[in-house]
Design an enzyme around this catalytic site. Structure first.
Site, PDB file in Angstrom:
ATOM      1  N   GLU A 321      -2.223   7.678  -6.303  1.00  0.00           N
ATOM      2  CA  GLU A 321      -3.079   8.755  -5.789  1.00  0.00           C
ATOM      3  C   GLU A 321      -4.235   9.101  -6.731  1.00  0.00           C
ATOM      4  OE1 GLU A 321      -0.702  12.119  -4.589  1.00  0.00           O
ATOM      5  OE2 GLU A 321       0.778  10.844  -3.587  1.00  0.00           O
ATOM      6  N   GLU A 411       4.464   6.211   0.054  1.00  0.00           N
ATOM      7  CA  GLU A 411       4.975   7.578  -0.052  1.00  0.00           C
ATOM      8  C   GLU A 411       4.504   8.338   1.184  1.00  0.00           C
ATOM      9  OE1 GLU A 411       3.980  11.157  -3.066  1.00  0.00           O
ATOM     10  OE2 GLU A 411       4.436   9.240  -4.044  1.00  0.00           O
TER      11      GLU A 411
END
Length: 470
Positions: A321, A411
Site C-alpha cells: 500500500e 488483502e
C-alpha cells in the site's frame, strides 16, 4: 460528443433511459450519461469549472451519503466497461460505485486540474433498467458524466513462465508453476492470521488454502520494546498441513517513533507516528538511517531464512500500500519507495541468498511500479463492501503487468463472490480477507456469504490443493 448531436438525441433517448438521465450513443455501442441529469442526493449542479460536457457537472460531495444515481438501460444482461469523467481538483480522491444496490467498487481519481476520463472497471447490467450510484467516499471531487461500453472478451493470459530470481529454489518454482496452472480457472481462498483461518474452518467446514502472516513484531524498533513474533511458527504450521503462505511486513520505522498518547510506538509503521524520512535515509549509503534500514532488513532476513530452512516458499509482499502514503515507506512519493524496494530485493536475494521468495508488488499505479525484473505477481488491497469482483483494480493491474504477471487480491475486507468473479472475468489468483473486524463482521462477510464462497467449485480450499508440492 458534439453538442448538436446531444440535442438531437436527447428527446429520442429520454424515454429509454428514464427522465433522470440523458444518454448519448455512438457507433461502438457506448452510451454517455450526463451527471446533471441524474438523480442527486446531497449534491448539486455547477458550471464554474470549465471543460464540462452537457449543461454542467455535479459537485457537493462533502458528506458520506452524498451521491448521484444514474438509470442505465440494457437490452440484455451484458458486461460493460465503465468510464467516469471526473475532476479531482482538490487532490487524489476515491469514490464508491454501487450497481443496483449491490456490491461497492472503489475507484481512484488521480489529482488533476481538469476533467479526465477515468476507467472505473466493469458493470454487469441486467436486461432493462439499472441503477448506478456514485457515492461520496473520500468526497470533494466533480462528476461530469459516465460512459458505458460493451466489454470485449478478455484475451488469453500470457503469464511469464519463470520467476524473476533465477536462483529460486525448486519448491518455490514448483509453487509458481502450480499458480500458473490454475490462473484464470480457479481462485485460491486466503485468510490473514492462522487463528482466523481455523475459525473459518469451524464456520464453513473448509480451511483457506493460503494463510497470510505479518512480520510486524520482528521489526527491531518493536523487539527492543518487548514484542515477540509468532507468525513464522504460524506459517510453518499451515505449510506443514499442505497450505500456502503469504507474508507481509508492517515495518515499524527504524527510529524516530513519536510514542505519544495519539501515536504509540506500536503504530510506528504509520506516517503520522514517526518522523523517519525514507528519502533522506536513502540519499547516501553512509548516513546513520540508511544503516538502520539495512539493520532492519537483515533482521527480517533471519525470519525468512527460518521459513526457507523449513522448505516454505513465500508469497512475499513488502512495502504494501505504498501509494496511499499512510505508511512511512510511501510518504515521500514513488521514487523513494521504489528505491527502497530495490534495496530490499538486492539485500534479501543477492546478499542473504533467500531463494524461497515470490515477489508480490502491491500497488496499481504505474508511477510506483518497481519494474518487471523485480516483480513476480502484481496485487492490490481492496476494502469495498458487498463481496464484489473488484474489477476496477483487476483491470488496472492487467494494464500494469501487461497481462504477463498474475494478479492477486492480497488483502481484502470482503471475500469476493465466485459467481461475480466469473461473470466479470476478474481472474484474481487469490484473495485474503483481513482479520479482526472484517472476517468476523457481518457487515463485511456474513456467514451465509462465507459458506457460499468456501463451498464454490471455483474457490480452492486447503483440502483441494493437497499435493501441489509434488
Amino acid at each position: 460528443m458534439a453538442r448538436l448531436l446531444d440535442i438531437v438525441l436527447r428527446a429520442t433517448l429520454a424515454l429509454a433511459v428514464g427522465a433522470n438521465a440523458r444518454a448519448c450513443q455512438v457507433n461502438n455501442g457506448s452510451k454517455t450519461y450526463e451527471a446533471e441529469d441524474a438523480v442527486l442526493t446531497g449534491t448539486n449542479v455547477d458550471t464554474a469549472q470549465s471543460g464540462f460536457t452537457g449543461t454542467g457537472y455535479v459537485t457537493g460531495f462533502d458528506e458520506g451519503t452524498d451521491k448521484i444515481t444514474f438509470t442505465i438501460n440494457s437490452d440484455t444482461t451484458k458486461l460493460y466497461d465503465l468510464v467516469i469523467r471526473a475532476g479531482a481538483i482538490y487532490g487524489d480522491k476515491r469514490t464508491s460505485v454501487i450497481l443496483n444496490g449491490g456490491a461497492s467498487s472503489e475507484v481512484y481519481f488521480p489529482s488533476s486540474t481538469a476533467f479526465a476520463d477515468i476507467p472505473a472497471g466493469q458493470v454487469l447490467l441486467n436486461a432493462g433498467a439499472n441503477k448506478l450510484d456514485i457515492v461520496s467516499n473520500w468526497g470533494w471531487y466533480l462528476i461530469d458524466s459516465i460512459t458505458v461500453t460493451p466489454s470485449a472478451a478478455r484475451a488469453a493470459h500470457n503469464i511469464n513462465t519463470a520467476l524473476v530470481n533465477p536462483s529460486a529454489n525448486s519448491i518455490t518454482k514448483t509453487l509458481y508453476t502450480y499458480l500458473r496452472s490454475i490462473y484464470g480457472k480457479k481462485i485460491l481462498s486466503g485468510q490473514q492470521e492462522l487463528s482466523y483461518a481455523n475459525w473459518i474452518a469451524t464456520q464453513t467446514g473448509k480451511t483457506p488454502a493460503i494463510v497470510a502472516v505479518d512480520l510486524i513484531d520482528y521489526s527491531p524498533s518493536r523487539v527492543e520494546r518487548g514484542t515477540v513474533g509468532t507468525s513464522v511458527e504460524e506459517a510453518i504450521t499451515h505449510h506443514t498441513r499442505g497450505g500456502m503462505v503469504s507474508v507481509l511486513w508492517h515495518w515499524n520505522a527504524p527510529t524516530g517513533l513519536y510514542d505519544t498518547e495519539e501515536n504509540k510506538w506500536w503504530s510506528g509503521f504509520y506516517t503520522r507516528a514517526t518522523d523517519f524520512d525514507v528519502s533522506a535515509a536513502l540519499s547516501s549509503t553512509t548516513n546513520a538511517n540508511y544503516t538502520l534500514l539495512v539493520r532492519d532488513i537483515d533482521a527480517i532476513a533471519v525470519q525468512l531464512k527460518r521459513l526457507q530452512a523449513e522448505g516454505v516458499p513465500v508469497l512475499w509482499r513488502p512495502l504494501h500500500e505504498a501509494e496511499g502514503g499512510w505508511f512511512w515507506w510511501g510518504a515521500k512519493g514513488p521514487e523513494p519507495a521504489k528505491k527502497l524496494y530495490a534495496l530490499l530485493y538486492d539485500r534479501l536475494t543477492n546478499y542473504h541468498g533467500l531463494n524461497n521468495l515470490i515477489w508480490v508488488w502491491n500497488s496499481v499505479l504505474p508511477e510506483w511500479y518497481p519494474g518487471d525484473d523485480a516483480v513476480d505477481i502484481v496485487s492490490a488491497d481492496v476494502y469495498a463492501q458487498g463481496n464484489g469482483p473488484m474489477s476496477t483494480q483487476y483491470n488496472q493491474l492487467i494494464e500494469l503487468g501487461k497481462d504477463k504477471k498474475m494478479i492477486a487480491a492480497a488483502e481484502v475486507g470482503a471475500a469476493p463472490l465466485p459467481d461475480l468473479l466469473e461473470a466479470y472475468q476478474a481472474h484474481w489468483l487469490w484473495f485474503a480477507v483481513w482479520g479482526d473486524s472484517f472476517i468476523n463482521n457481518q457487515d463485511w462477510n456474513s456467514l451465509e456469504t462465507l459458506k457460499k464462497v468456501y463451498t464454490s467449485d471455483y474457490v480452492l480450499t486447503l483440502d483441494e490443493i493437497q499435493g501441489w508440492q509434488s
